[in-house]
Design an enzyme around this catalytic site. Sequence first.
Site, PDB file in Angstrom:
ATOM      1  N   ASP A 124       0.903  -0.926  -0.082  1.00 36.71           N
ATOM      2  CA  ASP A 124       0.354   0.065   0.041  1.00 36.71           C
ATOM      3  C   ASP A 124       0.839   1.407  -0.124  1.00 36.71           C
ATOM      4  O   ASP A 124       2.011   1.333   0.123  1.00 36.71           O
ATOM      5  CB  ASP A 124      -1.011   0.241   1.541  1.00 36.71           C
ATOM      6  CG  ASP A 124      -2.253   1.159   1.218  1.00 36.71           C
ATOM      7  OD1 ASP A 124      -2.321   1.551   0.180  1.00 36.71           O
ATOM      8  OD2 ASP A 124      -2.759   0.991   2.158  1.00 36.71           O
ATOM      9  N   ASN A 133     -10.443  -2.208  -6.863  1.00 42.62           N
ATOM     10  CA  ASN A 133      -9.544  -1.661  -7.900  1.00 42.62           C
ATOM     11  C   ASN A 133     -10.237  -1.371  -8.966  1.00 42.62           C
ATOM     12  O   ASN A 133      -9.569  -0.150  -9.595  1.00 42.62           O
ATOM     13  CB  ASN A 133      -8.583  -2.464  -7.745  1.00 42.62           C
ATOM     14  CG  ASN A 133      -7.335  -2.141  -6.918  1.00 42.62           C
ATOM     15  OD1 ASN A 133      -6.966  -2.983  -6.201  1.00 42.62           O
ATOM     16  ND2 ASN A 133      -7.456  -1.228  -5.582  1.00 42.62           N
TER      17      ASN A 133
HETATM   18  C1  FPP Z   1      -1.946   0.733  -3.468  1.00 41.21           C
HETATM   19  O1  FPP Z   1      -0.983   1.851  -3.446  1.00 41.21           O
HETATM   20  C2  FPP Z   1      -1.702  -0.643  -4.116  1.00 41.21           C
HETATM   21  C3  FPP Z   1      -2.446  -1.405  -4.897  1.00 41.21           C
HETATM   22  C4  FPP Z   1      -3.520  -0.588  -5.419  1.00 41.21           C
HETATM   23  C5  FPP Z   1      -1.611  -1.541  -6.285  1.00 41.21           C
HETATM   24  C6  FPP Z   1      -0.021  -2.695  -6.397  1.00 41.21           C
HETATM   25  C7  FPP Z   1       0.573  -2.709  -7.629  1.00 41.21           C
HETATM   26  C8  FPP Z   1       1.822  -3.048  -7.894  1.00 41.21           C
HETATM   27  C9  FPP Z   1       2.661  -3.020  -6.730  1.00 41.21           C
HETATM   28  C10 FPP Z   1       2.025  -2.374  -9.114  1.00 41.21           C
HETATM   29  C11 FPP Z   1       2.099  -3.962  -9.617  1.00 41.21           C
HETATM   30  C12 FPP Z   1       2.339  -5.020  -9.439  1.00 41.21           C
HETATM   31  C13 FPP Z   1       2.840  -6.537  -9.331  1.00 41.21           C
HETATM   32  C14 FPP Z   1       3.345  -7.087  -9.067  1.00 41.21           C
HETATM   33  C15 FPP Z   1       3.097  -5.827 -10.987  1.00 41.21           C
HETATM   34  P1  FPP Z   1      -2.723   3.218  -3.663  1.00 41.21           P
HETATM   35  O2  FPP Z   1      -2.614   3.016  -5.713  1.00 41.21           O
HETATM   36  O3  FPP Z   1      -3.571   2.851  -3.470  1.00 41.21           O
HETATM   37  O4  FPP Z   1      -1.327   3.881  -2.874  1.00 41.21           O
HETATM   38  P2  FPP Z   1      -2.479   5.566  -1.832  1.00 41.21           P
HETATM   39  O5  FPP Z   1      -3.605   4.288  -0.754  1.00 41.21           O
HETATM   40  O6  FPP Z   1      -1.342   5.877  -1.357  1.00 41.21           O
HETATM   41  O7  FPP Z   1      -3.464   5.936  -2.819  1.00 41.21           O
END
Ligand code: FPP
Length: 239
Positions: A18, A66
């Site tokens: 996250d 998502n």
């Molecule tokens: C949370 O950050 C993360 C996600 C919704 C997706 C996680 C994805 C990755 C790490 C990249 C893809 C992974 C691979 C292995 C190809 P957020 O967007 O919710 O962050 P925020 O809470 O700060 O907005």
Amino acid sequence: MTERRLLKVPQHVAIIMDGNGRWARQQNLSRLEGHKRGSEVAREIVTAASRIGISYLTLYAFSSENWRRDPNEVSGLMGLLKLYLESETEELHKEGVRLKVIGERNQLPNTILSLVEHVEELTKTNKKITLQMAISYGSRAEIVHAVTEIAQKARDHRLDPEKITEQVLEQHLYTAGVPDPDLLIRTSGEKRISNYLLWQLAYTELIFVDKFWPDFTPEDFMETLLTFQNRERRFGTAA
Ligand code: FPP
């Protein structure tokens, strides 16, 4: 890394990666740049986990919720997943990684689904570490899916309703055959489970790290493992 200090290696570690969006804002970058850096960190952690001797690593790459994000972000994340699967498969295979995807597969674009099936088939006999990527994953949906299958079997007299046990339910989850996580790590300071592995986390140690995922390093990973090592797990028994 300080691997020598680690005496008790968890068999299964699950991670909620996250904070990509907040990291990006902090750096004046687009959210997608945050996810891009996040996918690089994910790659580093897979290798670190494998070196340490962890047998199962489960990463939350995309939740069922998502899909409701801005369409540009959704297609950007799908593009990153595709790129990851295309560019990393050979290396992952060489490193002995078995890749499995857990989640609602039928919601994935066809290109991603066929890539996933190809990588799963290619790596299915690899033994070093199993990487479960949770994509289009939601734990309540997973449980509903399991219950539906069980109900259908009971209706068709293939399963005796009197014989429905915890083991039977487990065998119908996407994670069937994989032991429950010993440790869950969530980065970014948020302290929630967010519909992740609700059944499987029943006795899991939870560690929340105050860093955004793109800033999480293999050294931070080792620190969480050392914290885990110093916790006493009792599985509901007396002290
Ligand atoms: C949370 O950050 C993360 C996600 C919704 C997706 C996680 C994805 C990755 C790490 C990249 C893809 C992974 C691979 C292995 C190809 P957020 O967007 O919710 O962050 P925020 O809470 O700060 O907005």
